[in-house]
Design an enzyme around this catalytic site. Structure first.
Site, PDB file in Angstrom:
ATOM      1  NE  ARG A  88      -4.166  -1.731   0.393  1.00 45.57           N
ATOM      2  CZ  ARG A  88      -4.257  -3.013   0.044  1.00 45.57           C
ATOM      3  NH1 ARG A  88      -3.257  -3.602  -0.586  1.00 45.57           N
ATOM      4  NH2 ARG A  88      -5.358  -3.704   0.281  1.00 45.57           N
ATOM      5  CB  SER A 113      -8.664  -1.246   4.006  1.00 43.67           C
ATOM      6  OG  SER A 113      -8.909  -2.526   3.510  1.00 43.67           O
ATOM      7  CD  GLU A 145      -5.728   1.177   2.034  1.00 44.76           C
ATOM      8  OE1 GLU A 145      -6.548   1.682   1.237  1.00 44.76           O
ATOM      9  OE2 GLU A 145      -5.704  -0.011   2.324  1.00 44.76           O
TER      10      GLU A 145
END
Ligand code: EPU
Length: 337
Positions: free
Chosen positions: A162, A237, A333
Site C-alpha cells: 500500500r 480499508s 490507508e
C-alpha cells in the site's frame, strides 16, 4: 476548459462527503491538462482520480483537477504476454472486465476494487494475494511544475505494501496519466492460495478454474463483506494492516494467541487491523452518521449525511483504543484531506 466554482465533490468521492471545491475542472486530454496547469488559478492543484481513497474533512480551498483521461491500447505483445496502455481515468473494475473479455490474465484477483487506473500505482492496490506491482510494467506521469512527461519503471516506483514513490517523495508533484500493464494471453498464473478463494472454488466444485472463475469468486467474497459505495459511502480499508517486528510480535502473540497473522519474513509480521478493531469493540457500531461496517471492521462507513470530520473523529477514537488495548498504532490507508 470548463471551470466550475464552488463545485460539490459529493459525486466524486466514494465516502459521499459533501465538501466543495473552490475551482473544479475535469480534463479529458493531456493537452487540456497541460493548458489547465498553466492557468494561474490552477496553481498548487488538488488532483482527483476515482475519489476512492480520500476522506474530505473540509472544503478544498485548492483548485481541483479531475483526471478523466480515457482509452486502452495494446502496445506490444509476444506469444504469451500483452502490454496494455491504460489511461489514468479508466475505471479499474471496468478494465478488469475488459481484460477478462479478452482472456488477458493477471488482474482477476483485483476485481471490484473501486477507483481509477491512474491512482492504482499510488498505493499499489492489492487483494487476495495479488498486488498491482505483480502486473505493472511502467507508467507515465506529468510533472506539475515543468509539465514534462516521465516514464517510471517498476523499480522507479518503489512499490511496497500500500505504498509507492507517488505517496512519498513525489506526493503532490506529479500526475499519473497512463499505466502500462503486462498481462498473460495464455498459460495464466492463477493465485488461488488466499483461503477464502480456495474454499469457494471447492464449494462451487470448480477444480480447473479459469481467470473468469477467479474473478467471479473474488466478486462474491468482496460483495459478501465489503459495502458497495453506491449504497453505503466508504473507502474500502480505512487503515493499513500494521507490521510488527519479531520482538513486538512475540509479545503480541503471548497476549493474543488466537490472533490471525501473516508472516512476511522472519522479522516482519502483519496483523489484520480489522481483527484489532473488532476486538476493541467497534465492529458494527454506529456513531451518529458514521460507523464501522458490520461485516468488516477495517471499513468505516457514511450512513448518509456524515461530515468528513465525524468519520475522522471516529477513526481517531479507534486508533487510540487499539493503541491502548494492544500497544499498536494503526495508520490510515486513506488520504485525509
Ligand atoms: N478480521 C477480523 N475482523 C474483521 C475483519 C477481519 O477478525 O472485522 C480478520 C479475518 O477473520 C481474517 C483477517 O482479519 O483472519 C484478514 O481479513 P481479510 O481477509 O478480510 O483481509 P484484511 O486484512 O482485512 C486486506 C486488504 C483488503 C483486501 C483483503 C483481501 C488491507 C488494508 N486490506 O484486508 O483491501 O481486499 O486483504 O486481500 O491490506 C482495501 O485496501 O480497500 C481492501 C479492501
Amino acid at each position: 476548459m470548463h471551470i466550475e466554482n464552488h463545485k460539490s465533490l459529493k459525486e466524486f468521492n466514494t465516502f459521499g462527503i459533501d465538501c466543495k471545491a473552490s475551482h473544479f475542472v475535469s480534463v479529458s486530454s493531456i493537452s487540456e491538462l497541460k493548458e489547465v496547469l498553466k492557468a494561474p488559478q490552477f496553481k498548487d492543484p488538488f488532483i482527483l482520480g476515482g475519489g476512492s481513497n480520500i476522506l474530505l474533512t473540509q472544503d478544498v480551498d485548492r483548485p481541483v483537477i479531475h483526471v478523466n483521461l480515457k482509452g486502452i491500447s495494446e502496445i506490444s505483445e509476444t506469444d504469451n504476454h500483452i502490454v496494455l496502455q491504460v489511461m489514468a481515468g479508466e475505471n479499474w473494475h471496468e478494465l478488469v472486465q475488459y481484460c477478462l473479455s479478452k482472456d488477458y490474465g493477471g488482474i482477476e484477483n483485483l476485481s471490484l476494487i473501486p477507483g481509477n487506473t491512474g491512482t492504482a500505482p499510488i498505493q499499489n492496490i492489492g487483494a487476495y494475494g495479488v498486488e498491482l506491482k505483480d502486473v505493472f510494467d511502467s507508467c507515465t506521469a506529468l510533472n506539475l511544475e515543468s509539465l514534462e512527461e516521465t516514464v517510471f519503471s517498476k523499480a522507479d516506483c518503489k512499490f511496497e505494501y500500500r505504498n509507492s514513490i507517488f505517496k512519498q517523495e513525489l506526493k503532490g508533484k506529479v500526475i499519473i496519466t497512463s499505466v502500462n500493464l503486462r498481462l498473460t494471453k495464455n498459460n495464466h498464473t492463477l493465485h488461488t492460495s488466499y483461503g477464502a478463494i480456495q474454499q469457494m472454488l471447492e464449494d462451487s466444485k470448480i477444480t480447473n478454474p479459469t481467470i473468469q472463475d477467479i474473478s467471479e469468486v473474488v466478486i462474491a467474497i468482496r460483495s459478501s463483506k465489503l459495502p458497495d459505495p453506491k449504497e453505503l459511502g466508504n473507502s474500502g480499508s480505512f487503515f493499513k494492516n500494521p507490521v510488527l517486528n519479531a520482538e513486538d510480535f512475540q509479545n503480541f502473540r503471548l497476549q493474543n494467541p488466537e490472533a490471525p497473522f501473516y508472516e512476511i519474513s522472519a522479522t516482519e509480521f502483519k496483523i489484520p487491523a480489522g481483527w484489532l478493531i473488532e476486538k476493541a469493540g467497534f465492529k458494527g457500531k454506529r456513531f451518529g452518521e458514521a460507523g464501522v461496517h458490520e461485516k468488516q471492521a477495517l471499513v468505516l462507513v457514511n450512513y448518509g449525511n456524515a461530515k468528513g470530520e465525524e468519520i475522522w473523529n471516529l477513526a481517531q477514537l479507534i486508533q487510540s483504543k487499539v493503541k491502548e488495548q494492544f500497544g499498536i498504532y494503526i495508520e490510515p490507508e486513506v488520504n485525509v484531506i
